[in-house]
Design an enzyme around this catalytic site. Structure first.
Site, mmCIF file in Angstrom:
data_model
loop_
_atom_site.group_PDB
_atom_site.id
_atom_site.type_symbol
_atom_site.label_atom_id
_atom_site.label_comp_id
_atom_site.label_asym_id
_atom_site.label_seq_id
_atom_site.Cartn_x
_atom_site.Cartn_y
_atom_site.Cartn_z
ATOM 1 N N HIS A 45 4.836 0.235 -0.480
ATOM 2 C CA HIS A 45 5.641 -0.595 0.423
ATOM 3 C C HIS A 45 4.703 -1.647 0.986
ATOM 4 C CE1 HIS A 45 3.821 2.368 3.158
ATOM 5 N NE2 HIS A 45 3.866 1.415 4.076
ATOM 6 N N ASP B 211 -5.108 -10.626 0.286
ATOM 7 C CA ASP B 211 -3.797 -11.258 0.469
ATOM 8 C C ASP B 211 -2.985 -11.201 -0.834
ATOM 9 O OD1 ASP B 211 -1.750 -12.649 1.747
ATOM 10 O OD2 ASP B 211 -2.548 -14.600 1.112
ATOM 11 N N CYS C 52 5.959 6.715 4.109
ATOM 12 C CA CYS C 52 4.816 5.853 3.768
ATOM 13 C C CYS C 52 4.049 6.377 2.555
ATOM 14 C CB CYS C 52 3.883 5.699 4.966
ATOM 15 S SG CYS C 52 4.742 5.009 6.376
ATOM 16 N N HIS D 195 3.487 -4.846 3.981
ATOM 17 C CA HIS D 195 3.447 -5.299 5.372
ATOM 18 C C HIS D 195 2.997 -6.750 5.442
ATOM 19 C CE1 HIS D 195 3.896 -1.270 7.016
ATOM 20 N NE2 HIS D 195 2.980 -0.851 6.169
ATOM 21 N N HIS E 142 0.834 -1.196 0.000
ATOM 22 C CA HIS E 142 0.000 0.000 0.000
ATOM 23 C C HIS E 142 0.873 1.252 0.000
ATOM 24 C CE1 HIS E 142 -0.233 1.381 4.463
ATOM 25 N NE2 HIS E 142 0.924 0.799 4.254
HETATM 26 N N1 LIG Z 1 -2.202 6.316 12.391
HETATM 27 C C1 LIG Z 1 -1.432 5.675 11.491
HETATM 28 N N2 LIG Z 1 -0.167 6.075 11.312
HETATM 29 C C2 LIG Z 1 0.598 5.430 10.412
HETATM 30 C C3 LIG Z 1 0.105 4.347 9.668
HETATM 31 C C4 LIG Z 1 -1.242 3.971 9.852
HETATM 32 O O1 LIG Z 1 -1.759 3.032 9.227
HETATM 33 N N3 LIG Z 1 -1.974 4.644 10.767
HETATM 34 N N4 LIG Z 1 0.928 3.698 8.790
HETATM 35 C C5 LIG Z 1 2.166 4.050 8.595
HETATM 36 C C6 LIG Z 1 3.028 3.344 7.581
HETATM 37 O O2 LIG Z 1 2.226 2.744 6.581
HETATM 38 C C7 LIG Z 1 3.905 2.265 8.153
HETATM 39 O O3 LIG Z 1 3.136 1.136 8.320
HETATM 40 C C8 LIG Z 1 4.613 2.554 9.395
HETATM 41 O O4 LIG Z 1 5.821 1.925 9.270
HETATM 42 P P1 LIG Z 1 6.997 2.154 10.268
HETATM 43 O O5 LIG Z 1 6.971 3.519 10.832
HETATM 44 O O6 LIG Z 1 8.199 1.706 9.537
HETATM 45 O O7 LIG Z 1 6.586 1.077 11.363
HETATM 46 P P2 LIG Z 1 7.257 0.833 12.756
HETATM 47 O O8 LIG Z 1 6.912 1.980 13.651
HETATM 48 O O9 LIG Z 1 6.795 -0.479 13.252
HETATM 49 O O10 LIG Z 1 8.772 0.721 12.394
HETATM 50 P P3 LIG Z 1 10.091 1.251 13.084
HETATM 51 O O11 LIG Z 1 10.867 0.021 13.315
HETATM 52 O O12 LIG Z 1 9.770 1.989 14.348
HETATM 53 O O13 LIG Z 1 10.694 2.139 12.043
HETATM 54 C C9 LIG Z 1 2.747 5.211 9.301
HETATM 55 N N5 LIG Z 1 1.859 5.836 10.215
HETATM 56 ZN ZN LIG Z 2 2.494 0.948 5.576
#
Ligand SMILES: Nc1nc2c(c(=O)[nH]1)N=C([C@H](O)[C@H](O)COP(=O)(O)OP(=O)(O)OP(=O)(O)O)CN2
Ligand SMILES: [Zn+2]
Length: 142
Positions: free
Chosen positions: A43, A82, A37, A45, A18
């Site tokens: 990217h 999926d 993002c 998941h 997505h």
């Molecule tokens: N409220 C939301 N905020 C964010 C979403 C979401 O769906 N709702 N999604 C994202 C990005 O798509 C992404 O999934 C986030 O990735 P990332 O920041 O890399 O994820 P982590 O925090 O688990 O990874 P780190 O290891 O801390 O970098 C962003 N925001």
């Molecule tokens: Zn994401």
């Protein structure tokens, strides 16, 4: 007669690509709000989602709901998402940003069409090990 109320919980996994991008924002604003993002090339998941049912434990069957049926319902829903690109392959996300909040609502709306609505207590989606989102069918009046 009063009887025990229990919770039945099932988790499934799927992966999808997505991009966080709102059609209501400019390209610049999108970059600012969503950062990495918003990458135009998407990217991915490995999502985990959990459905929690809440209801009376039936005296005859000993079950709230046959979890094998819940499994089939969840698997049916995953056919559409999926190994897909949520933004390009799933019509629901043509108009909604594919945040995990919205994905959780999509999954709630899907599961409540296949499993008795009154039993569905919660849908939880884990987008990463650190980020998870919950929807319980609540809507604000505004
Ligand atoms: N409220 C939301 N905020 C964010 C979403 C979401 O769906 N709702 N999604 C994202 C990005 O798509 C992404 O999934 C986030 O990735 P990332 O920041 O890399 O994820 P982590 O925090 O688990 O990874 P780190 O290891 O801390 O970098 C962003 N925001
Ligand atoms: Zn994401």
């Amino acid at each position: 007669m009063n009887g025990p109320i229990g919770y039945a919980i099932r988790t499934e996994s799927f992966n999808a690509a997505h991009r966080l991008h709102s059609k209501q924002l400019s390209d610049e604003e999108n970059k600012q709000v969503y950062g990495k993002c918003n990458n135009p090339n998407y990217h991915g998941h490995n999502y985990k989602w959990t459905v929690t049912l809440r209801g009376p434990v039936d005296l005859q069957t000993g079950m709230i709901y046959n979890i094998a049926e819940l499994k089939h319902a969840m698997q049916q829903i995953m056919i559409d998402i999926d190994h897909k690109n949520l933004d390009l392959d799933v019509e629901y996300f043509y108009k909604k940003v594919s945040t995990t909040e919205n994905l959780t609502i999509y999954l709630w709306e899907s599961i409540t069409q296949l499993v008795p609505r009154e039993l569905v207590h919660e849908v939880k989606v884990e987008e990463t090990e650190k980020n998870s989102f919950v929807f319980r069918g609540e809507y604000s009046s505004k």
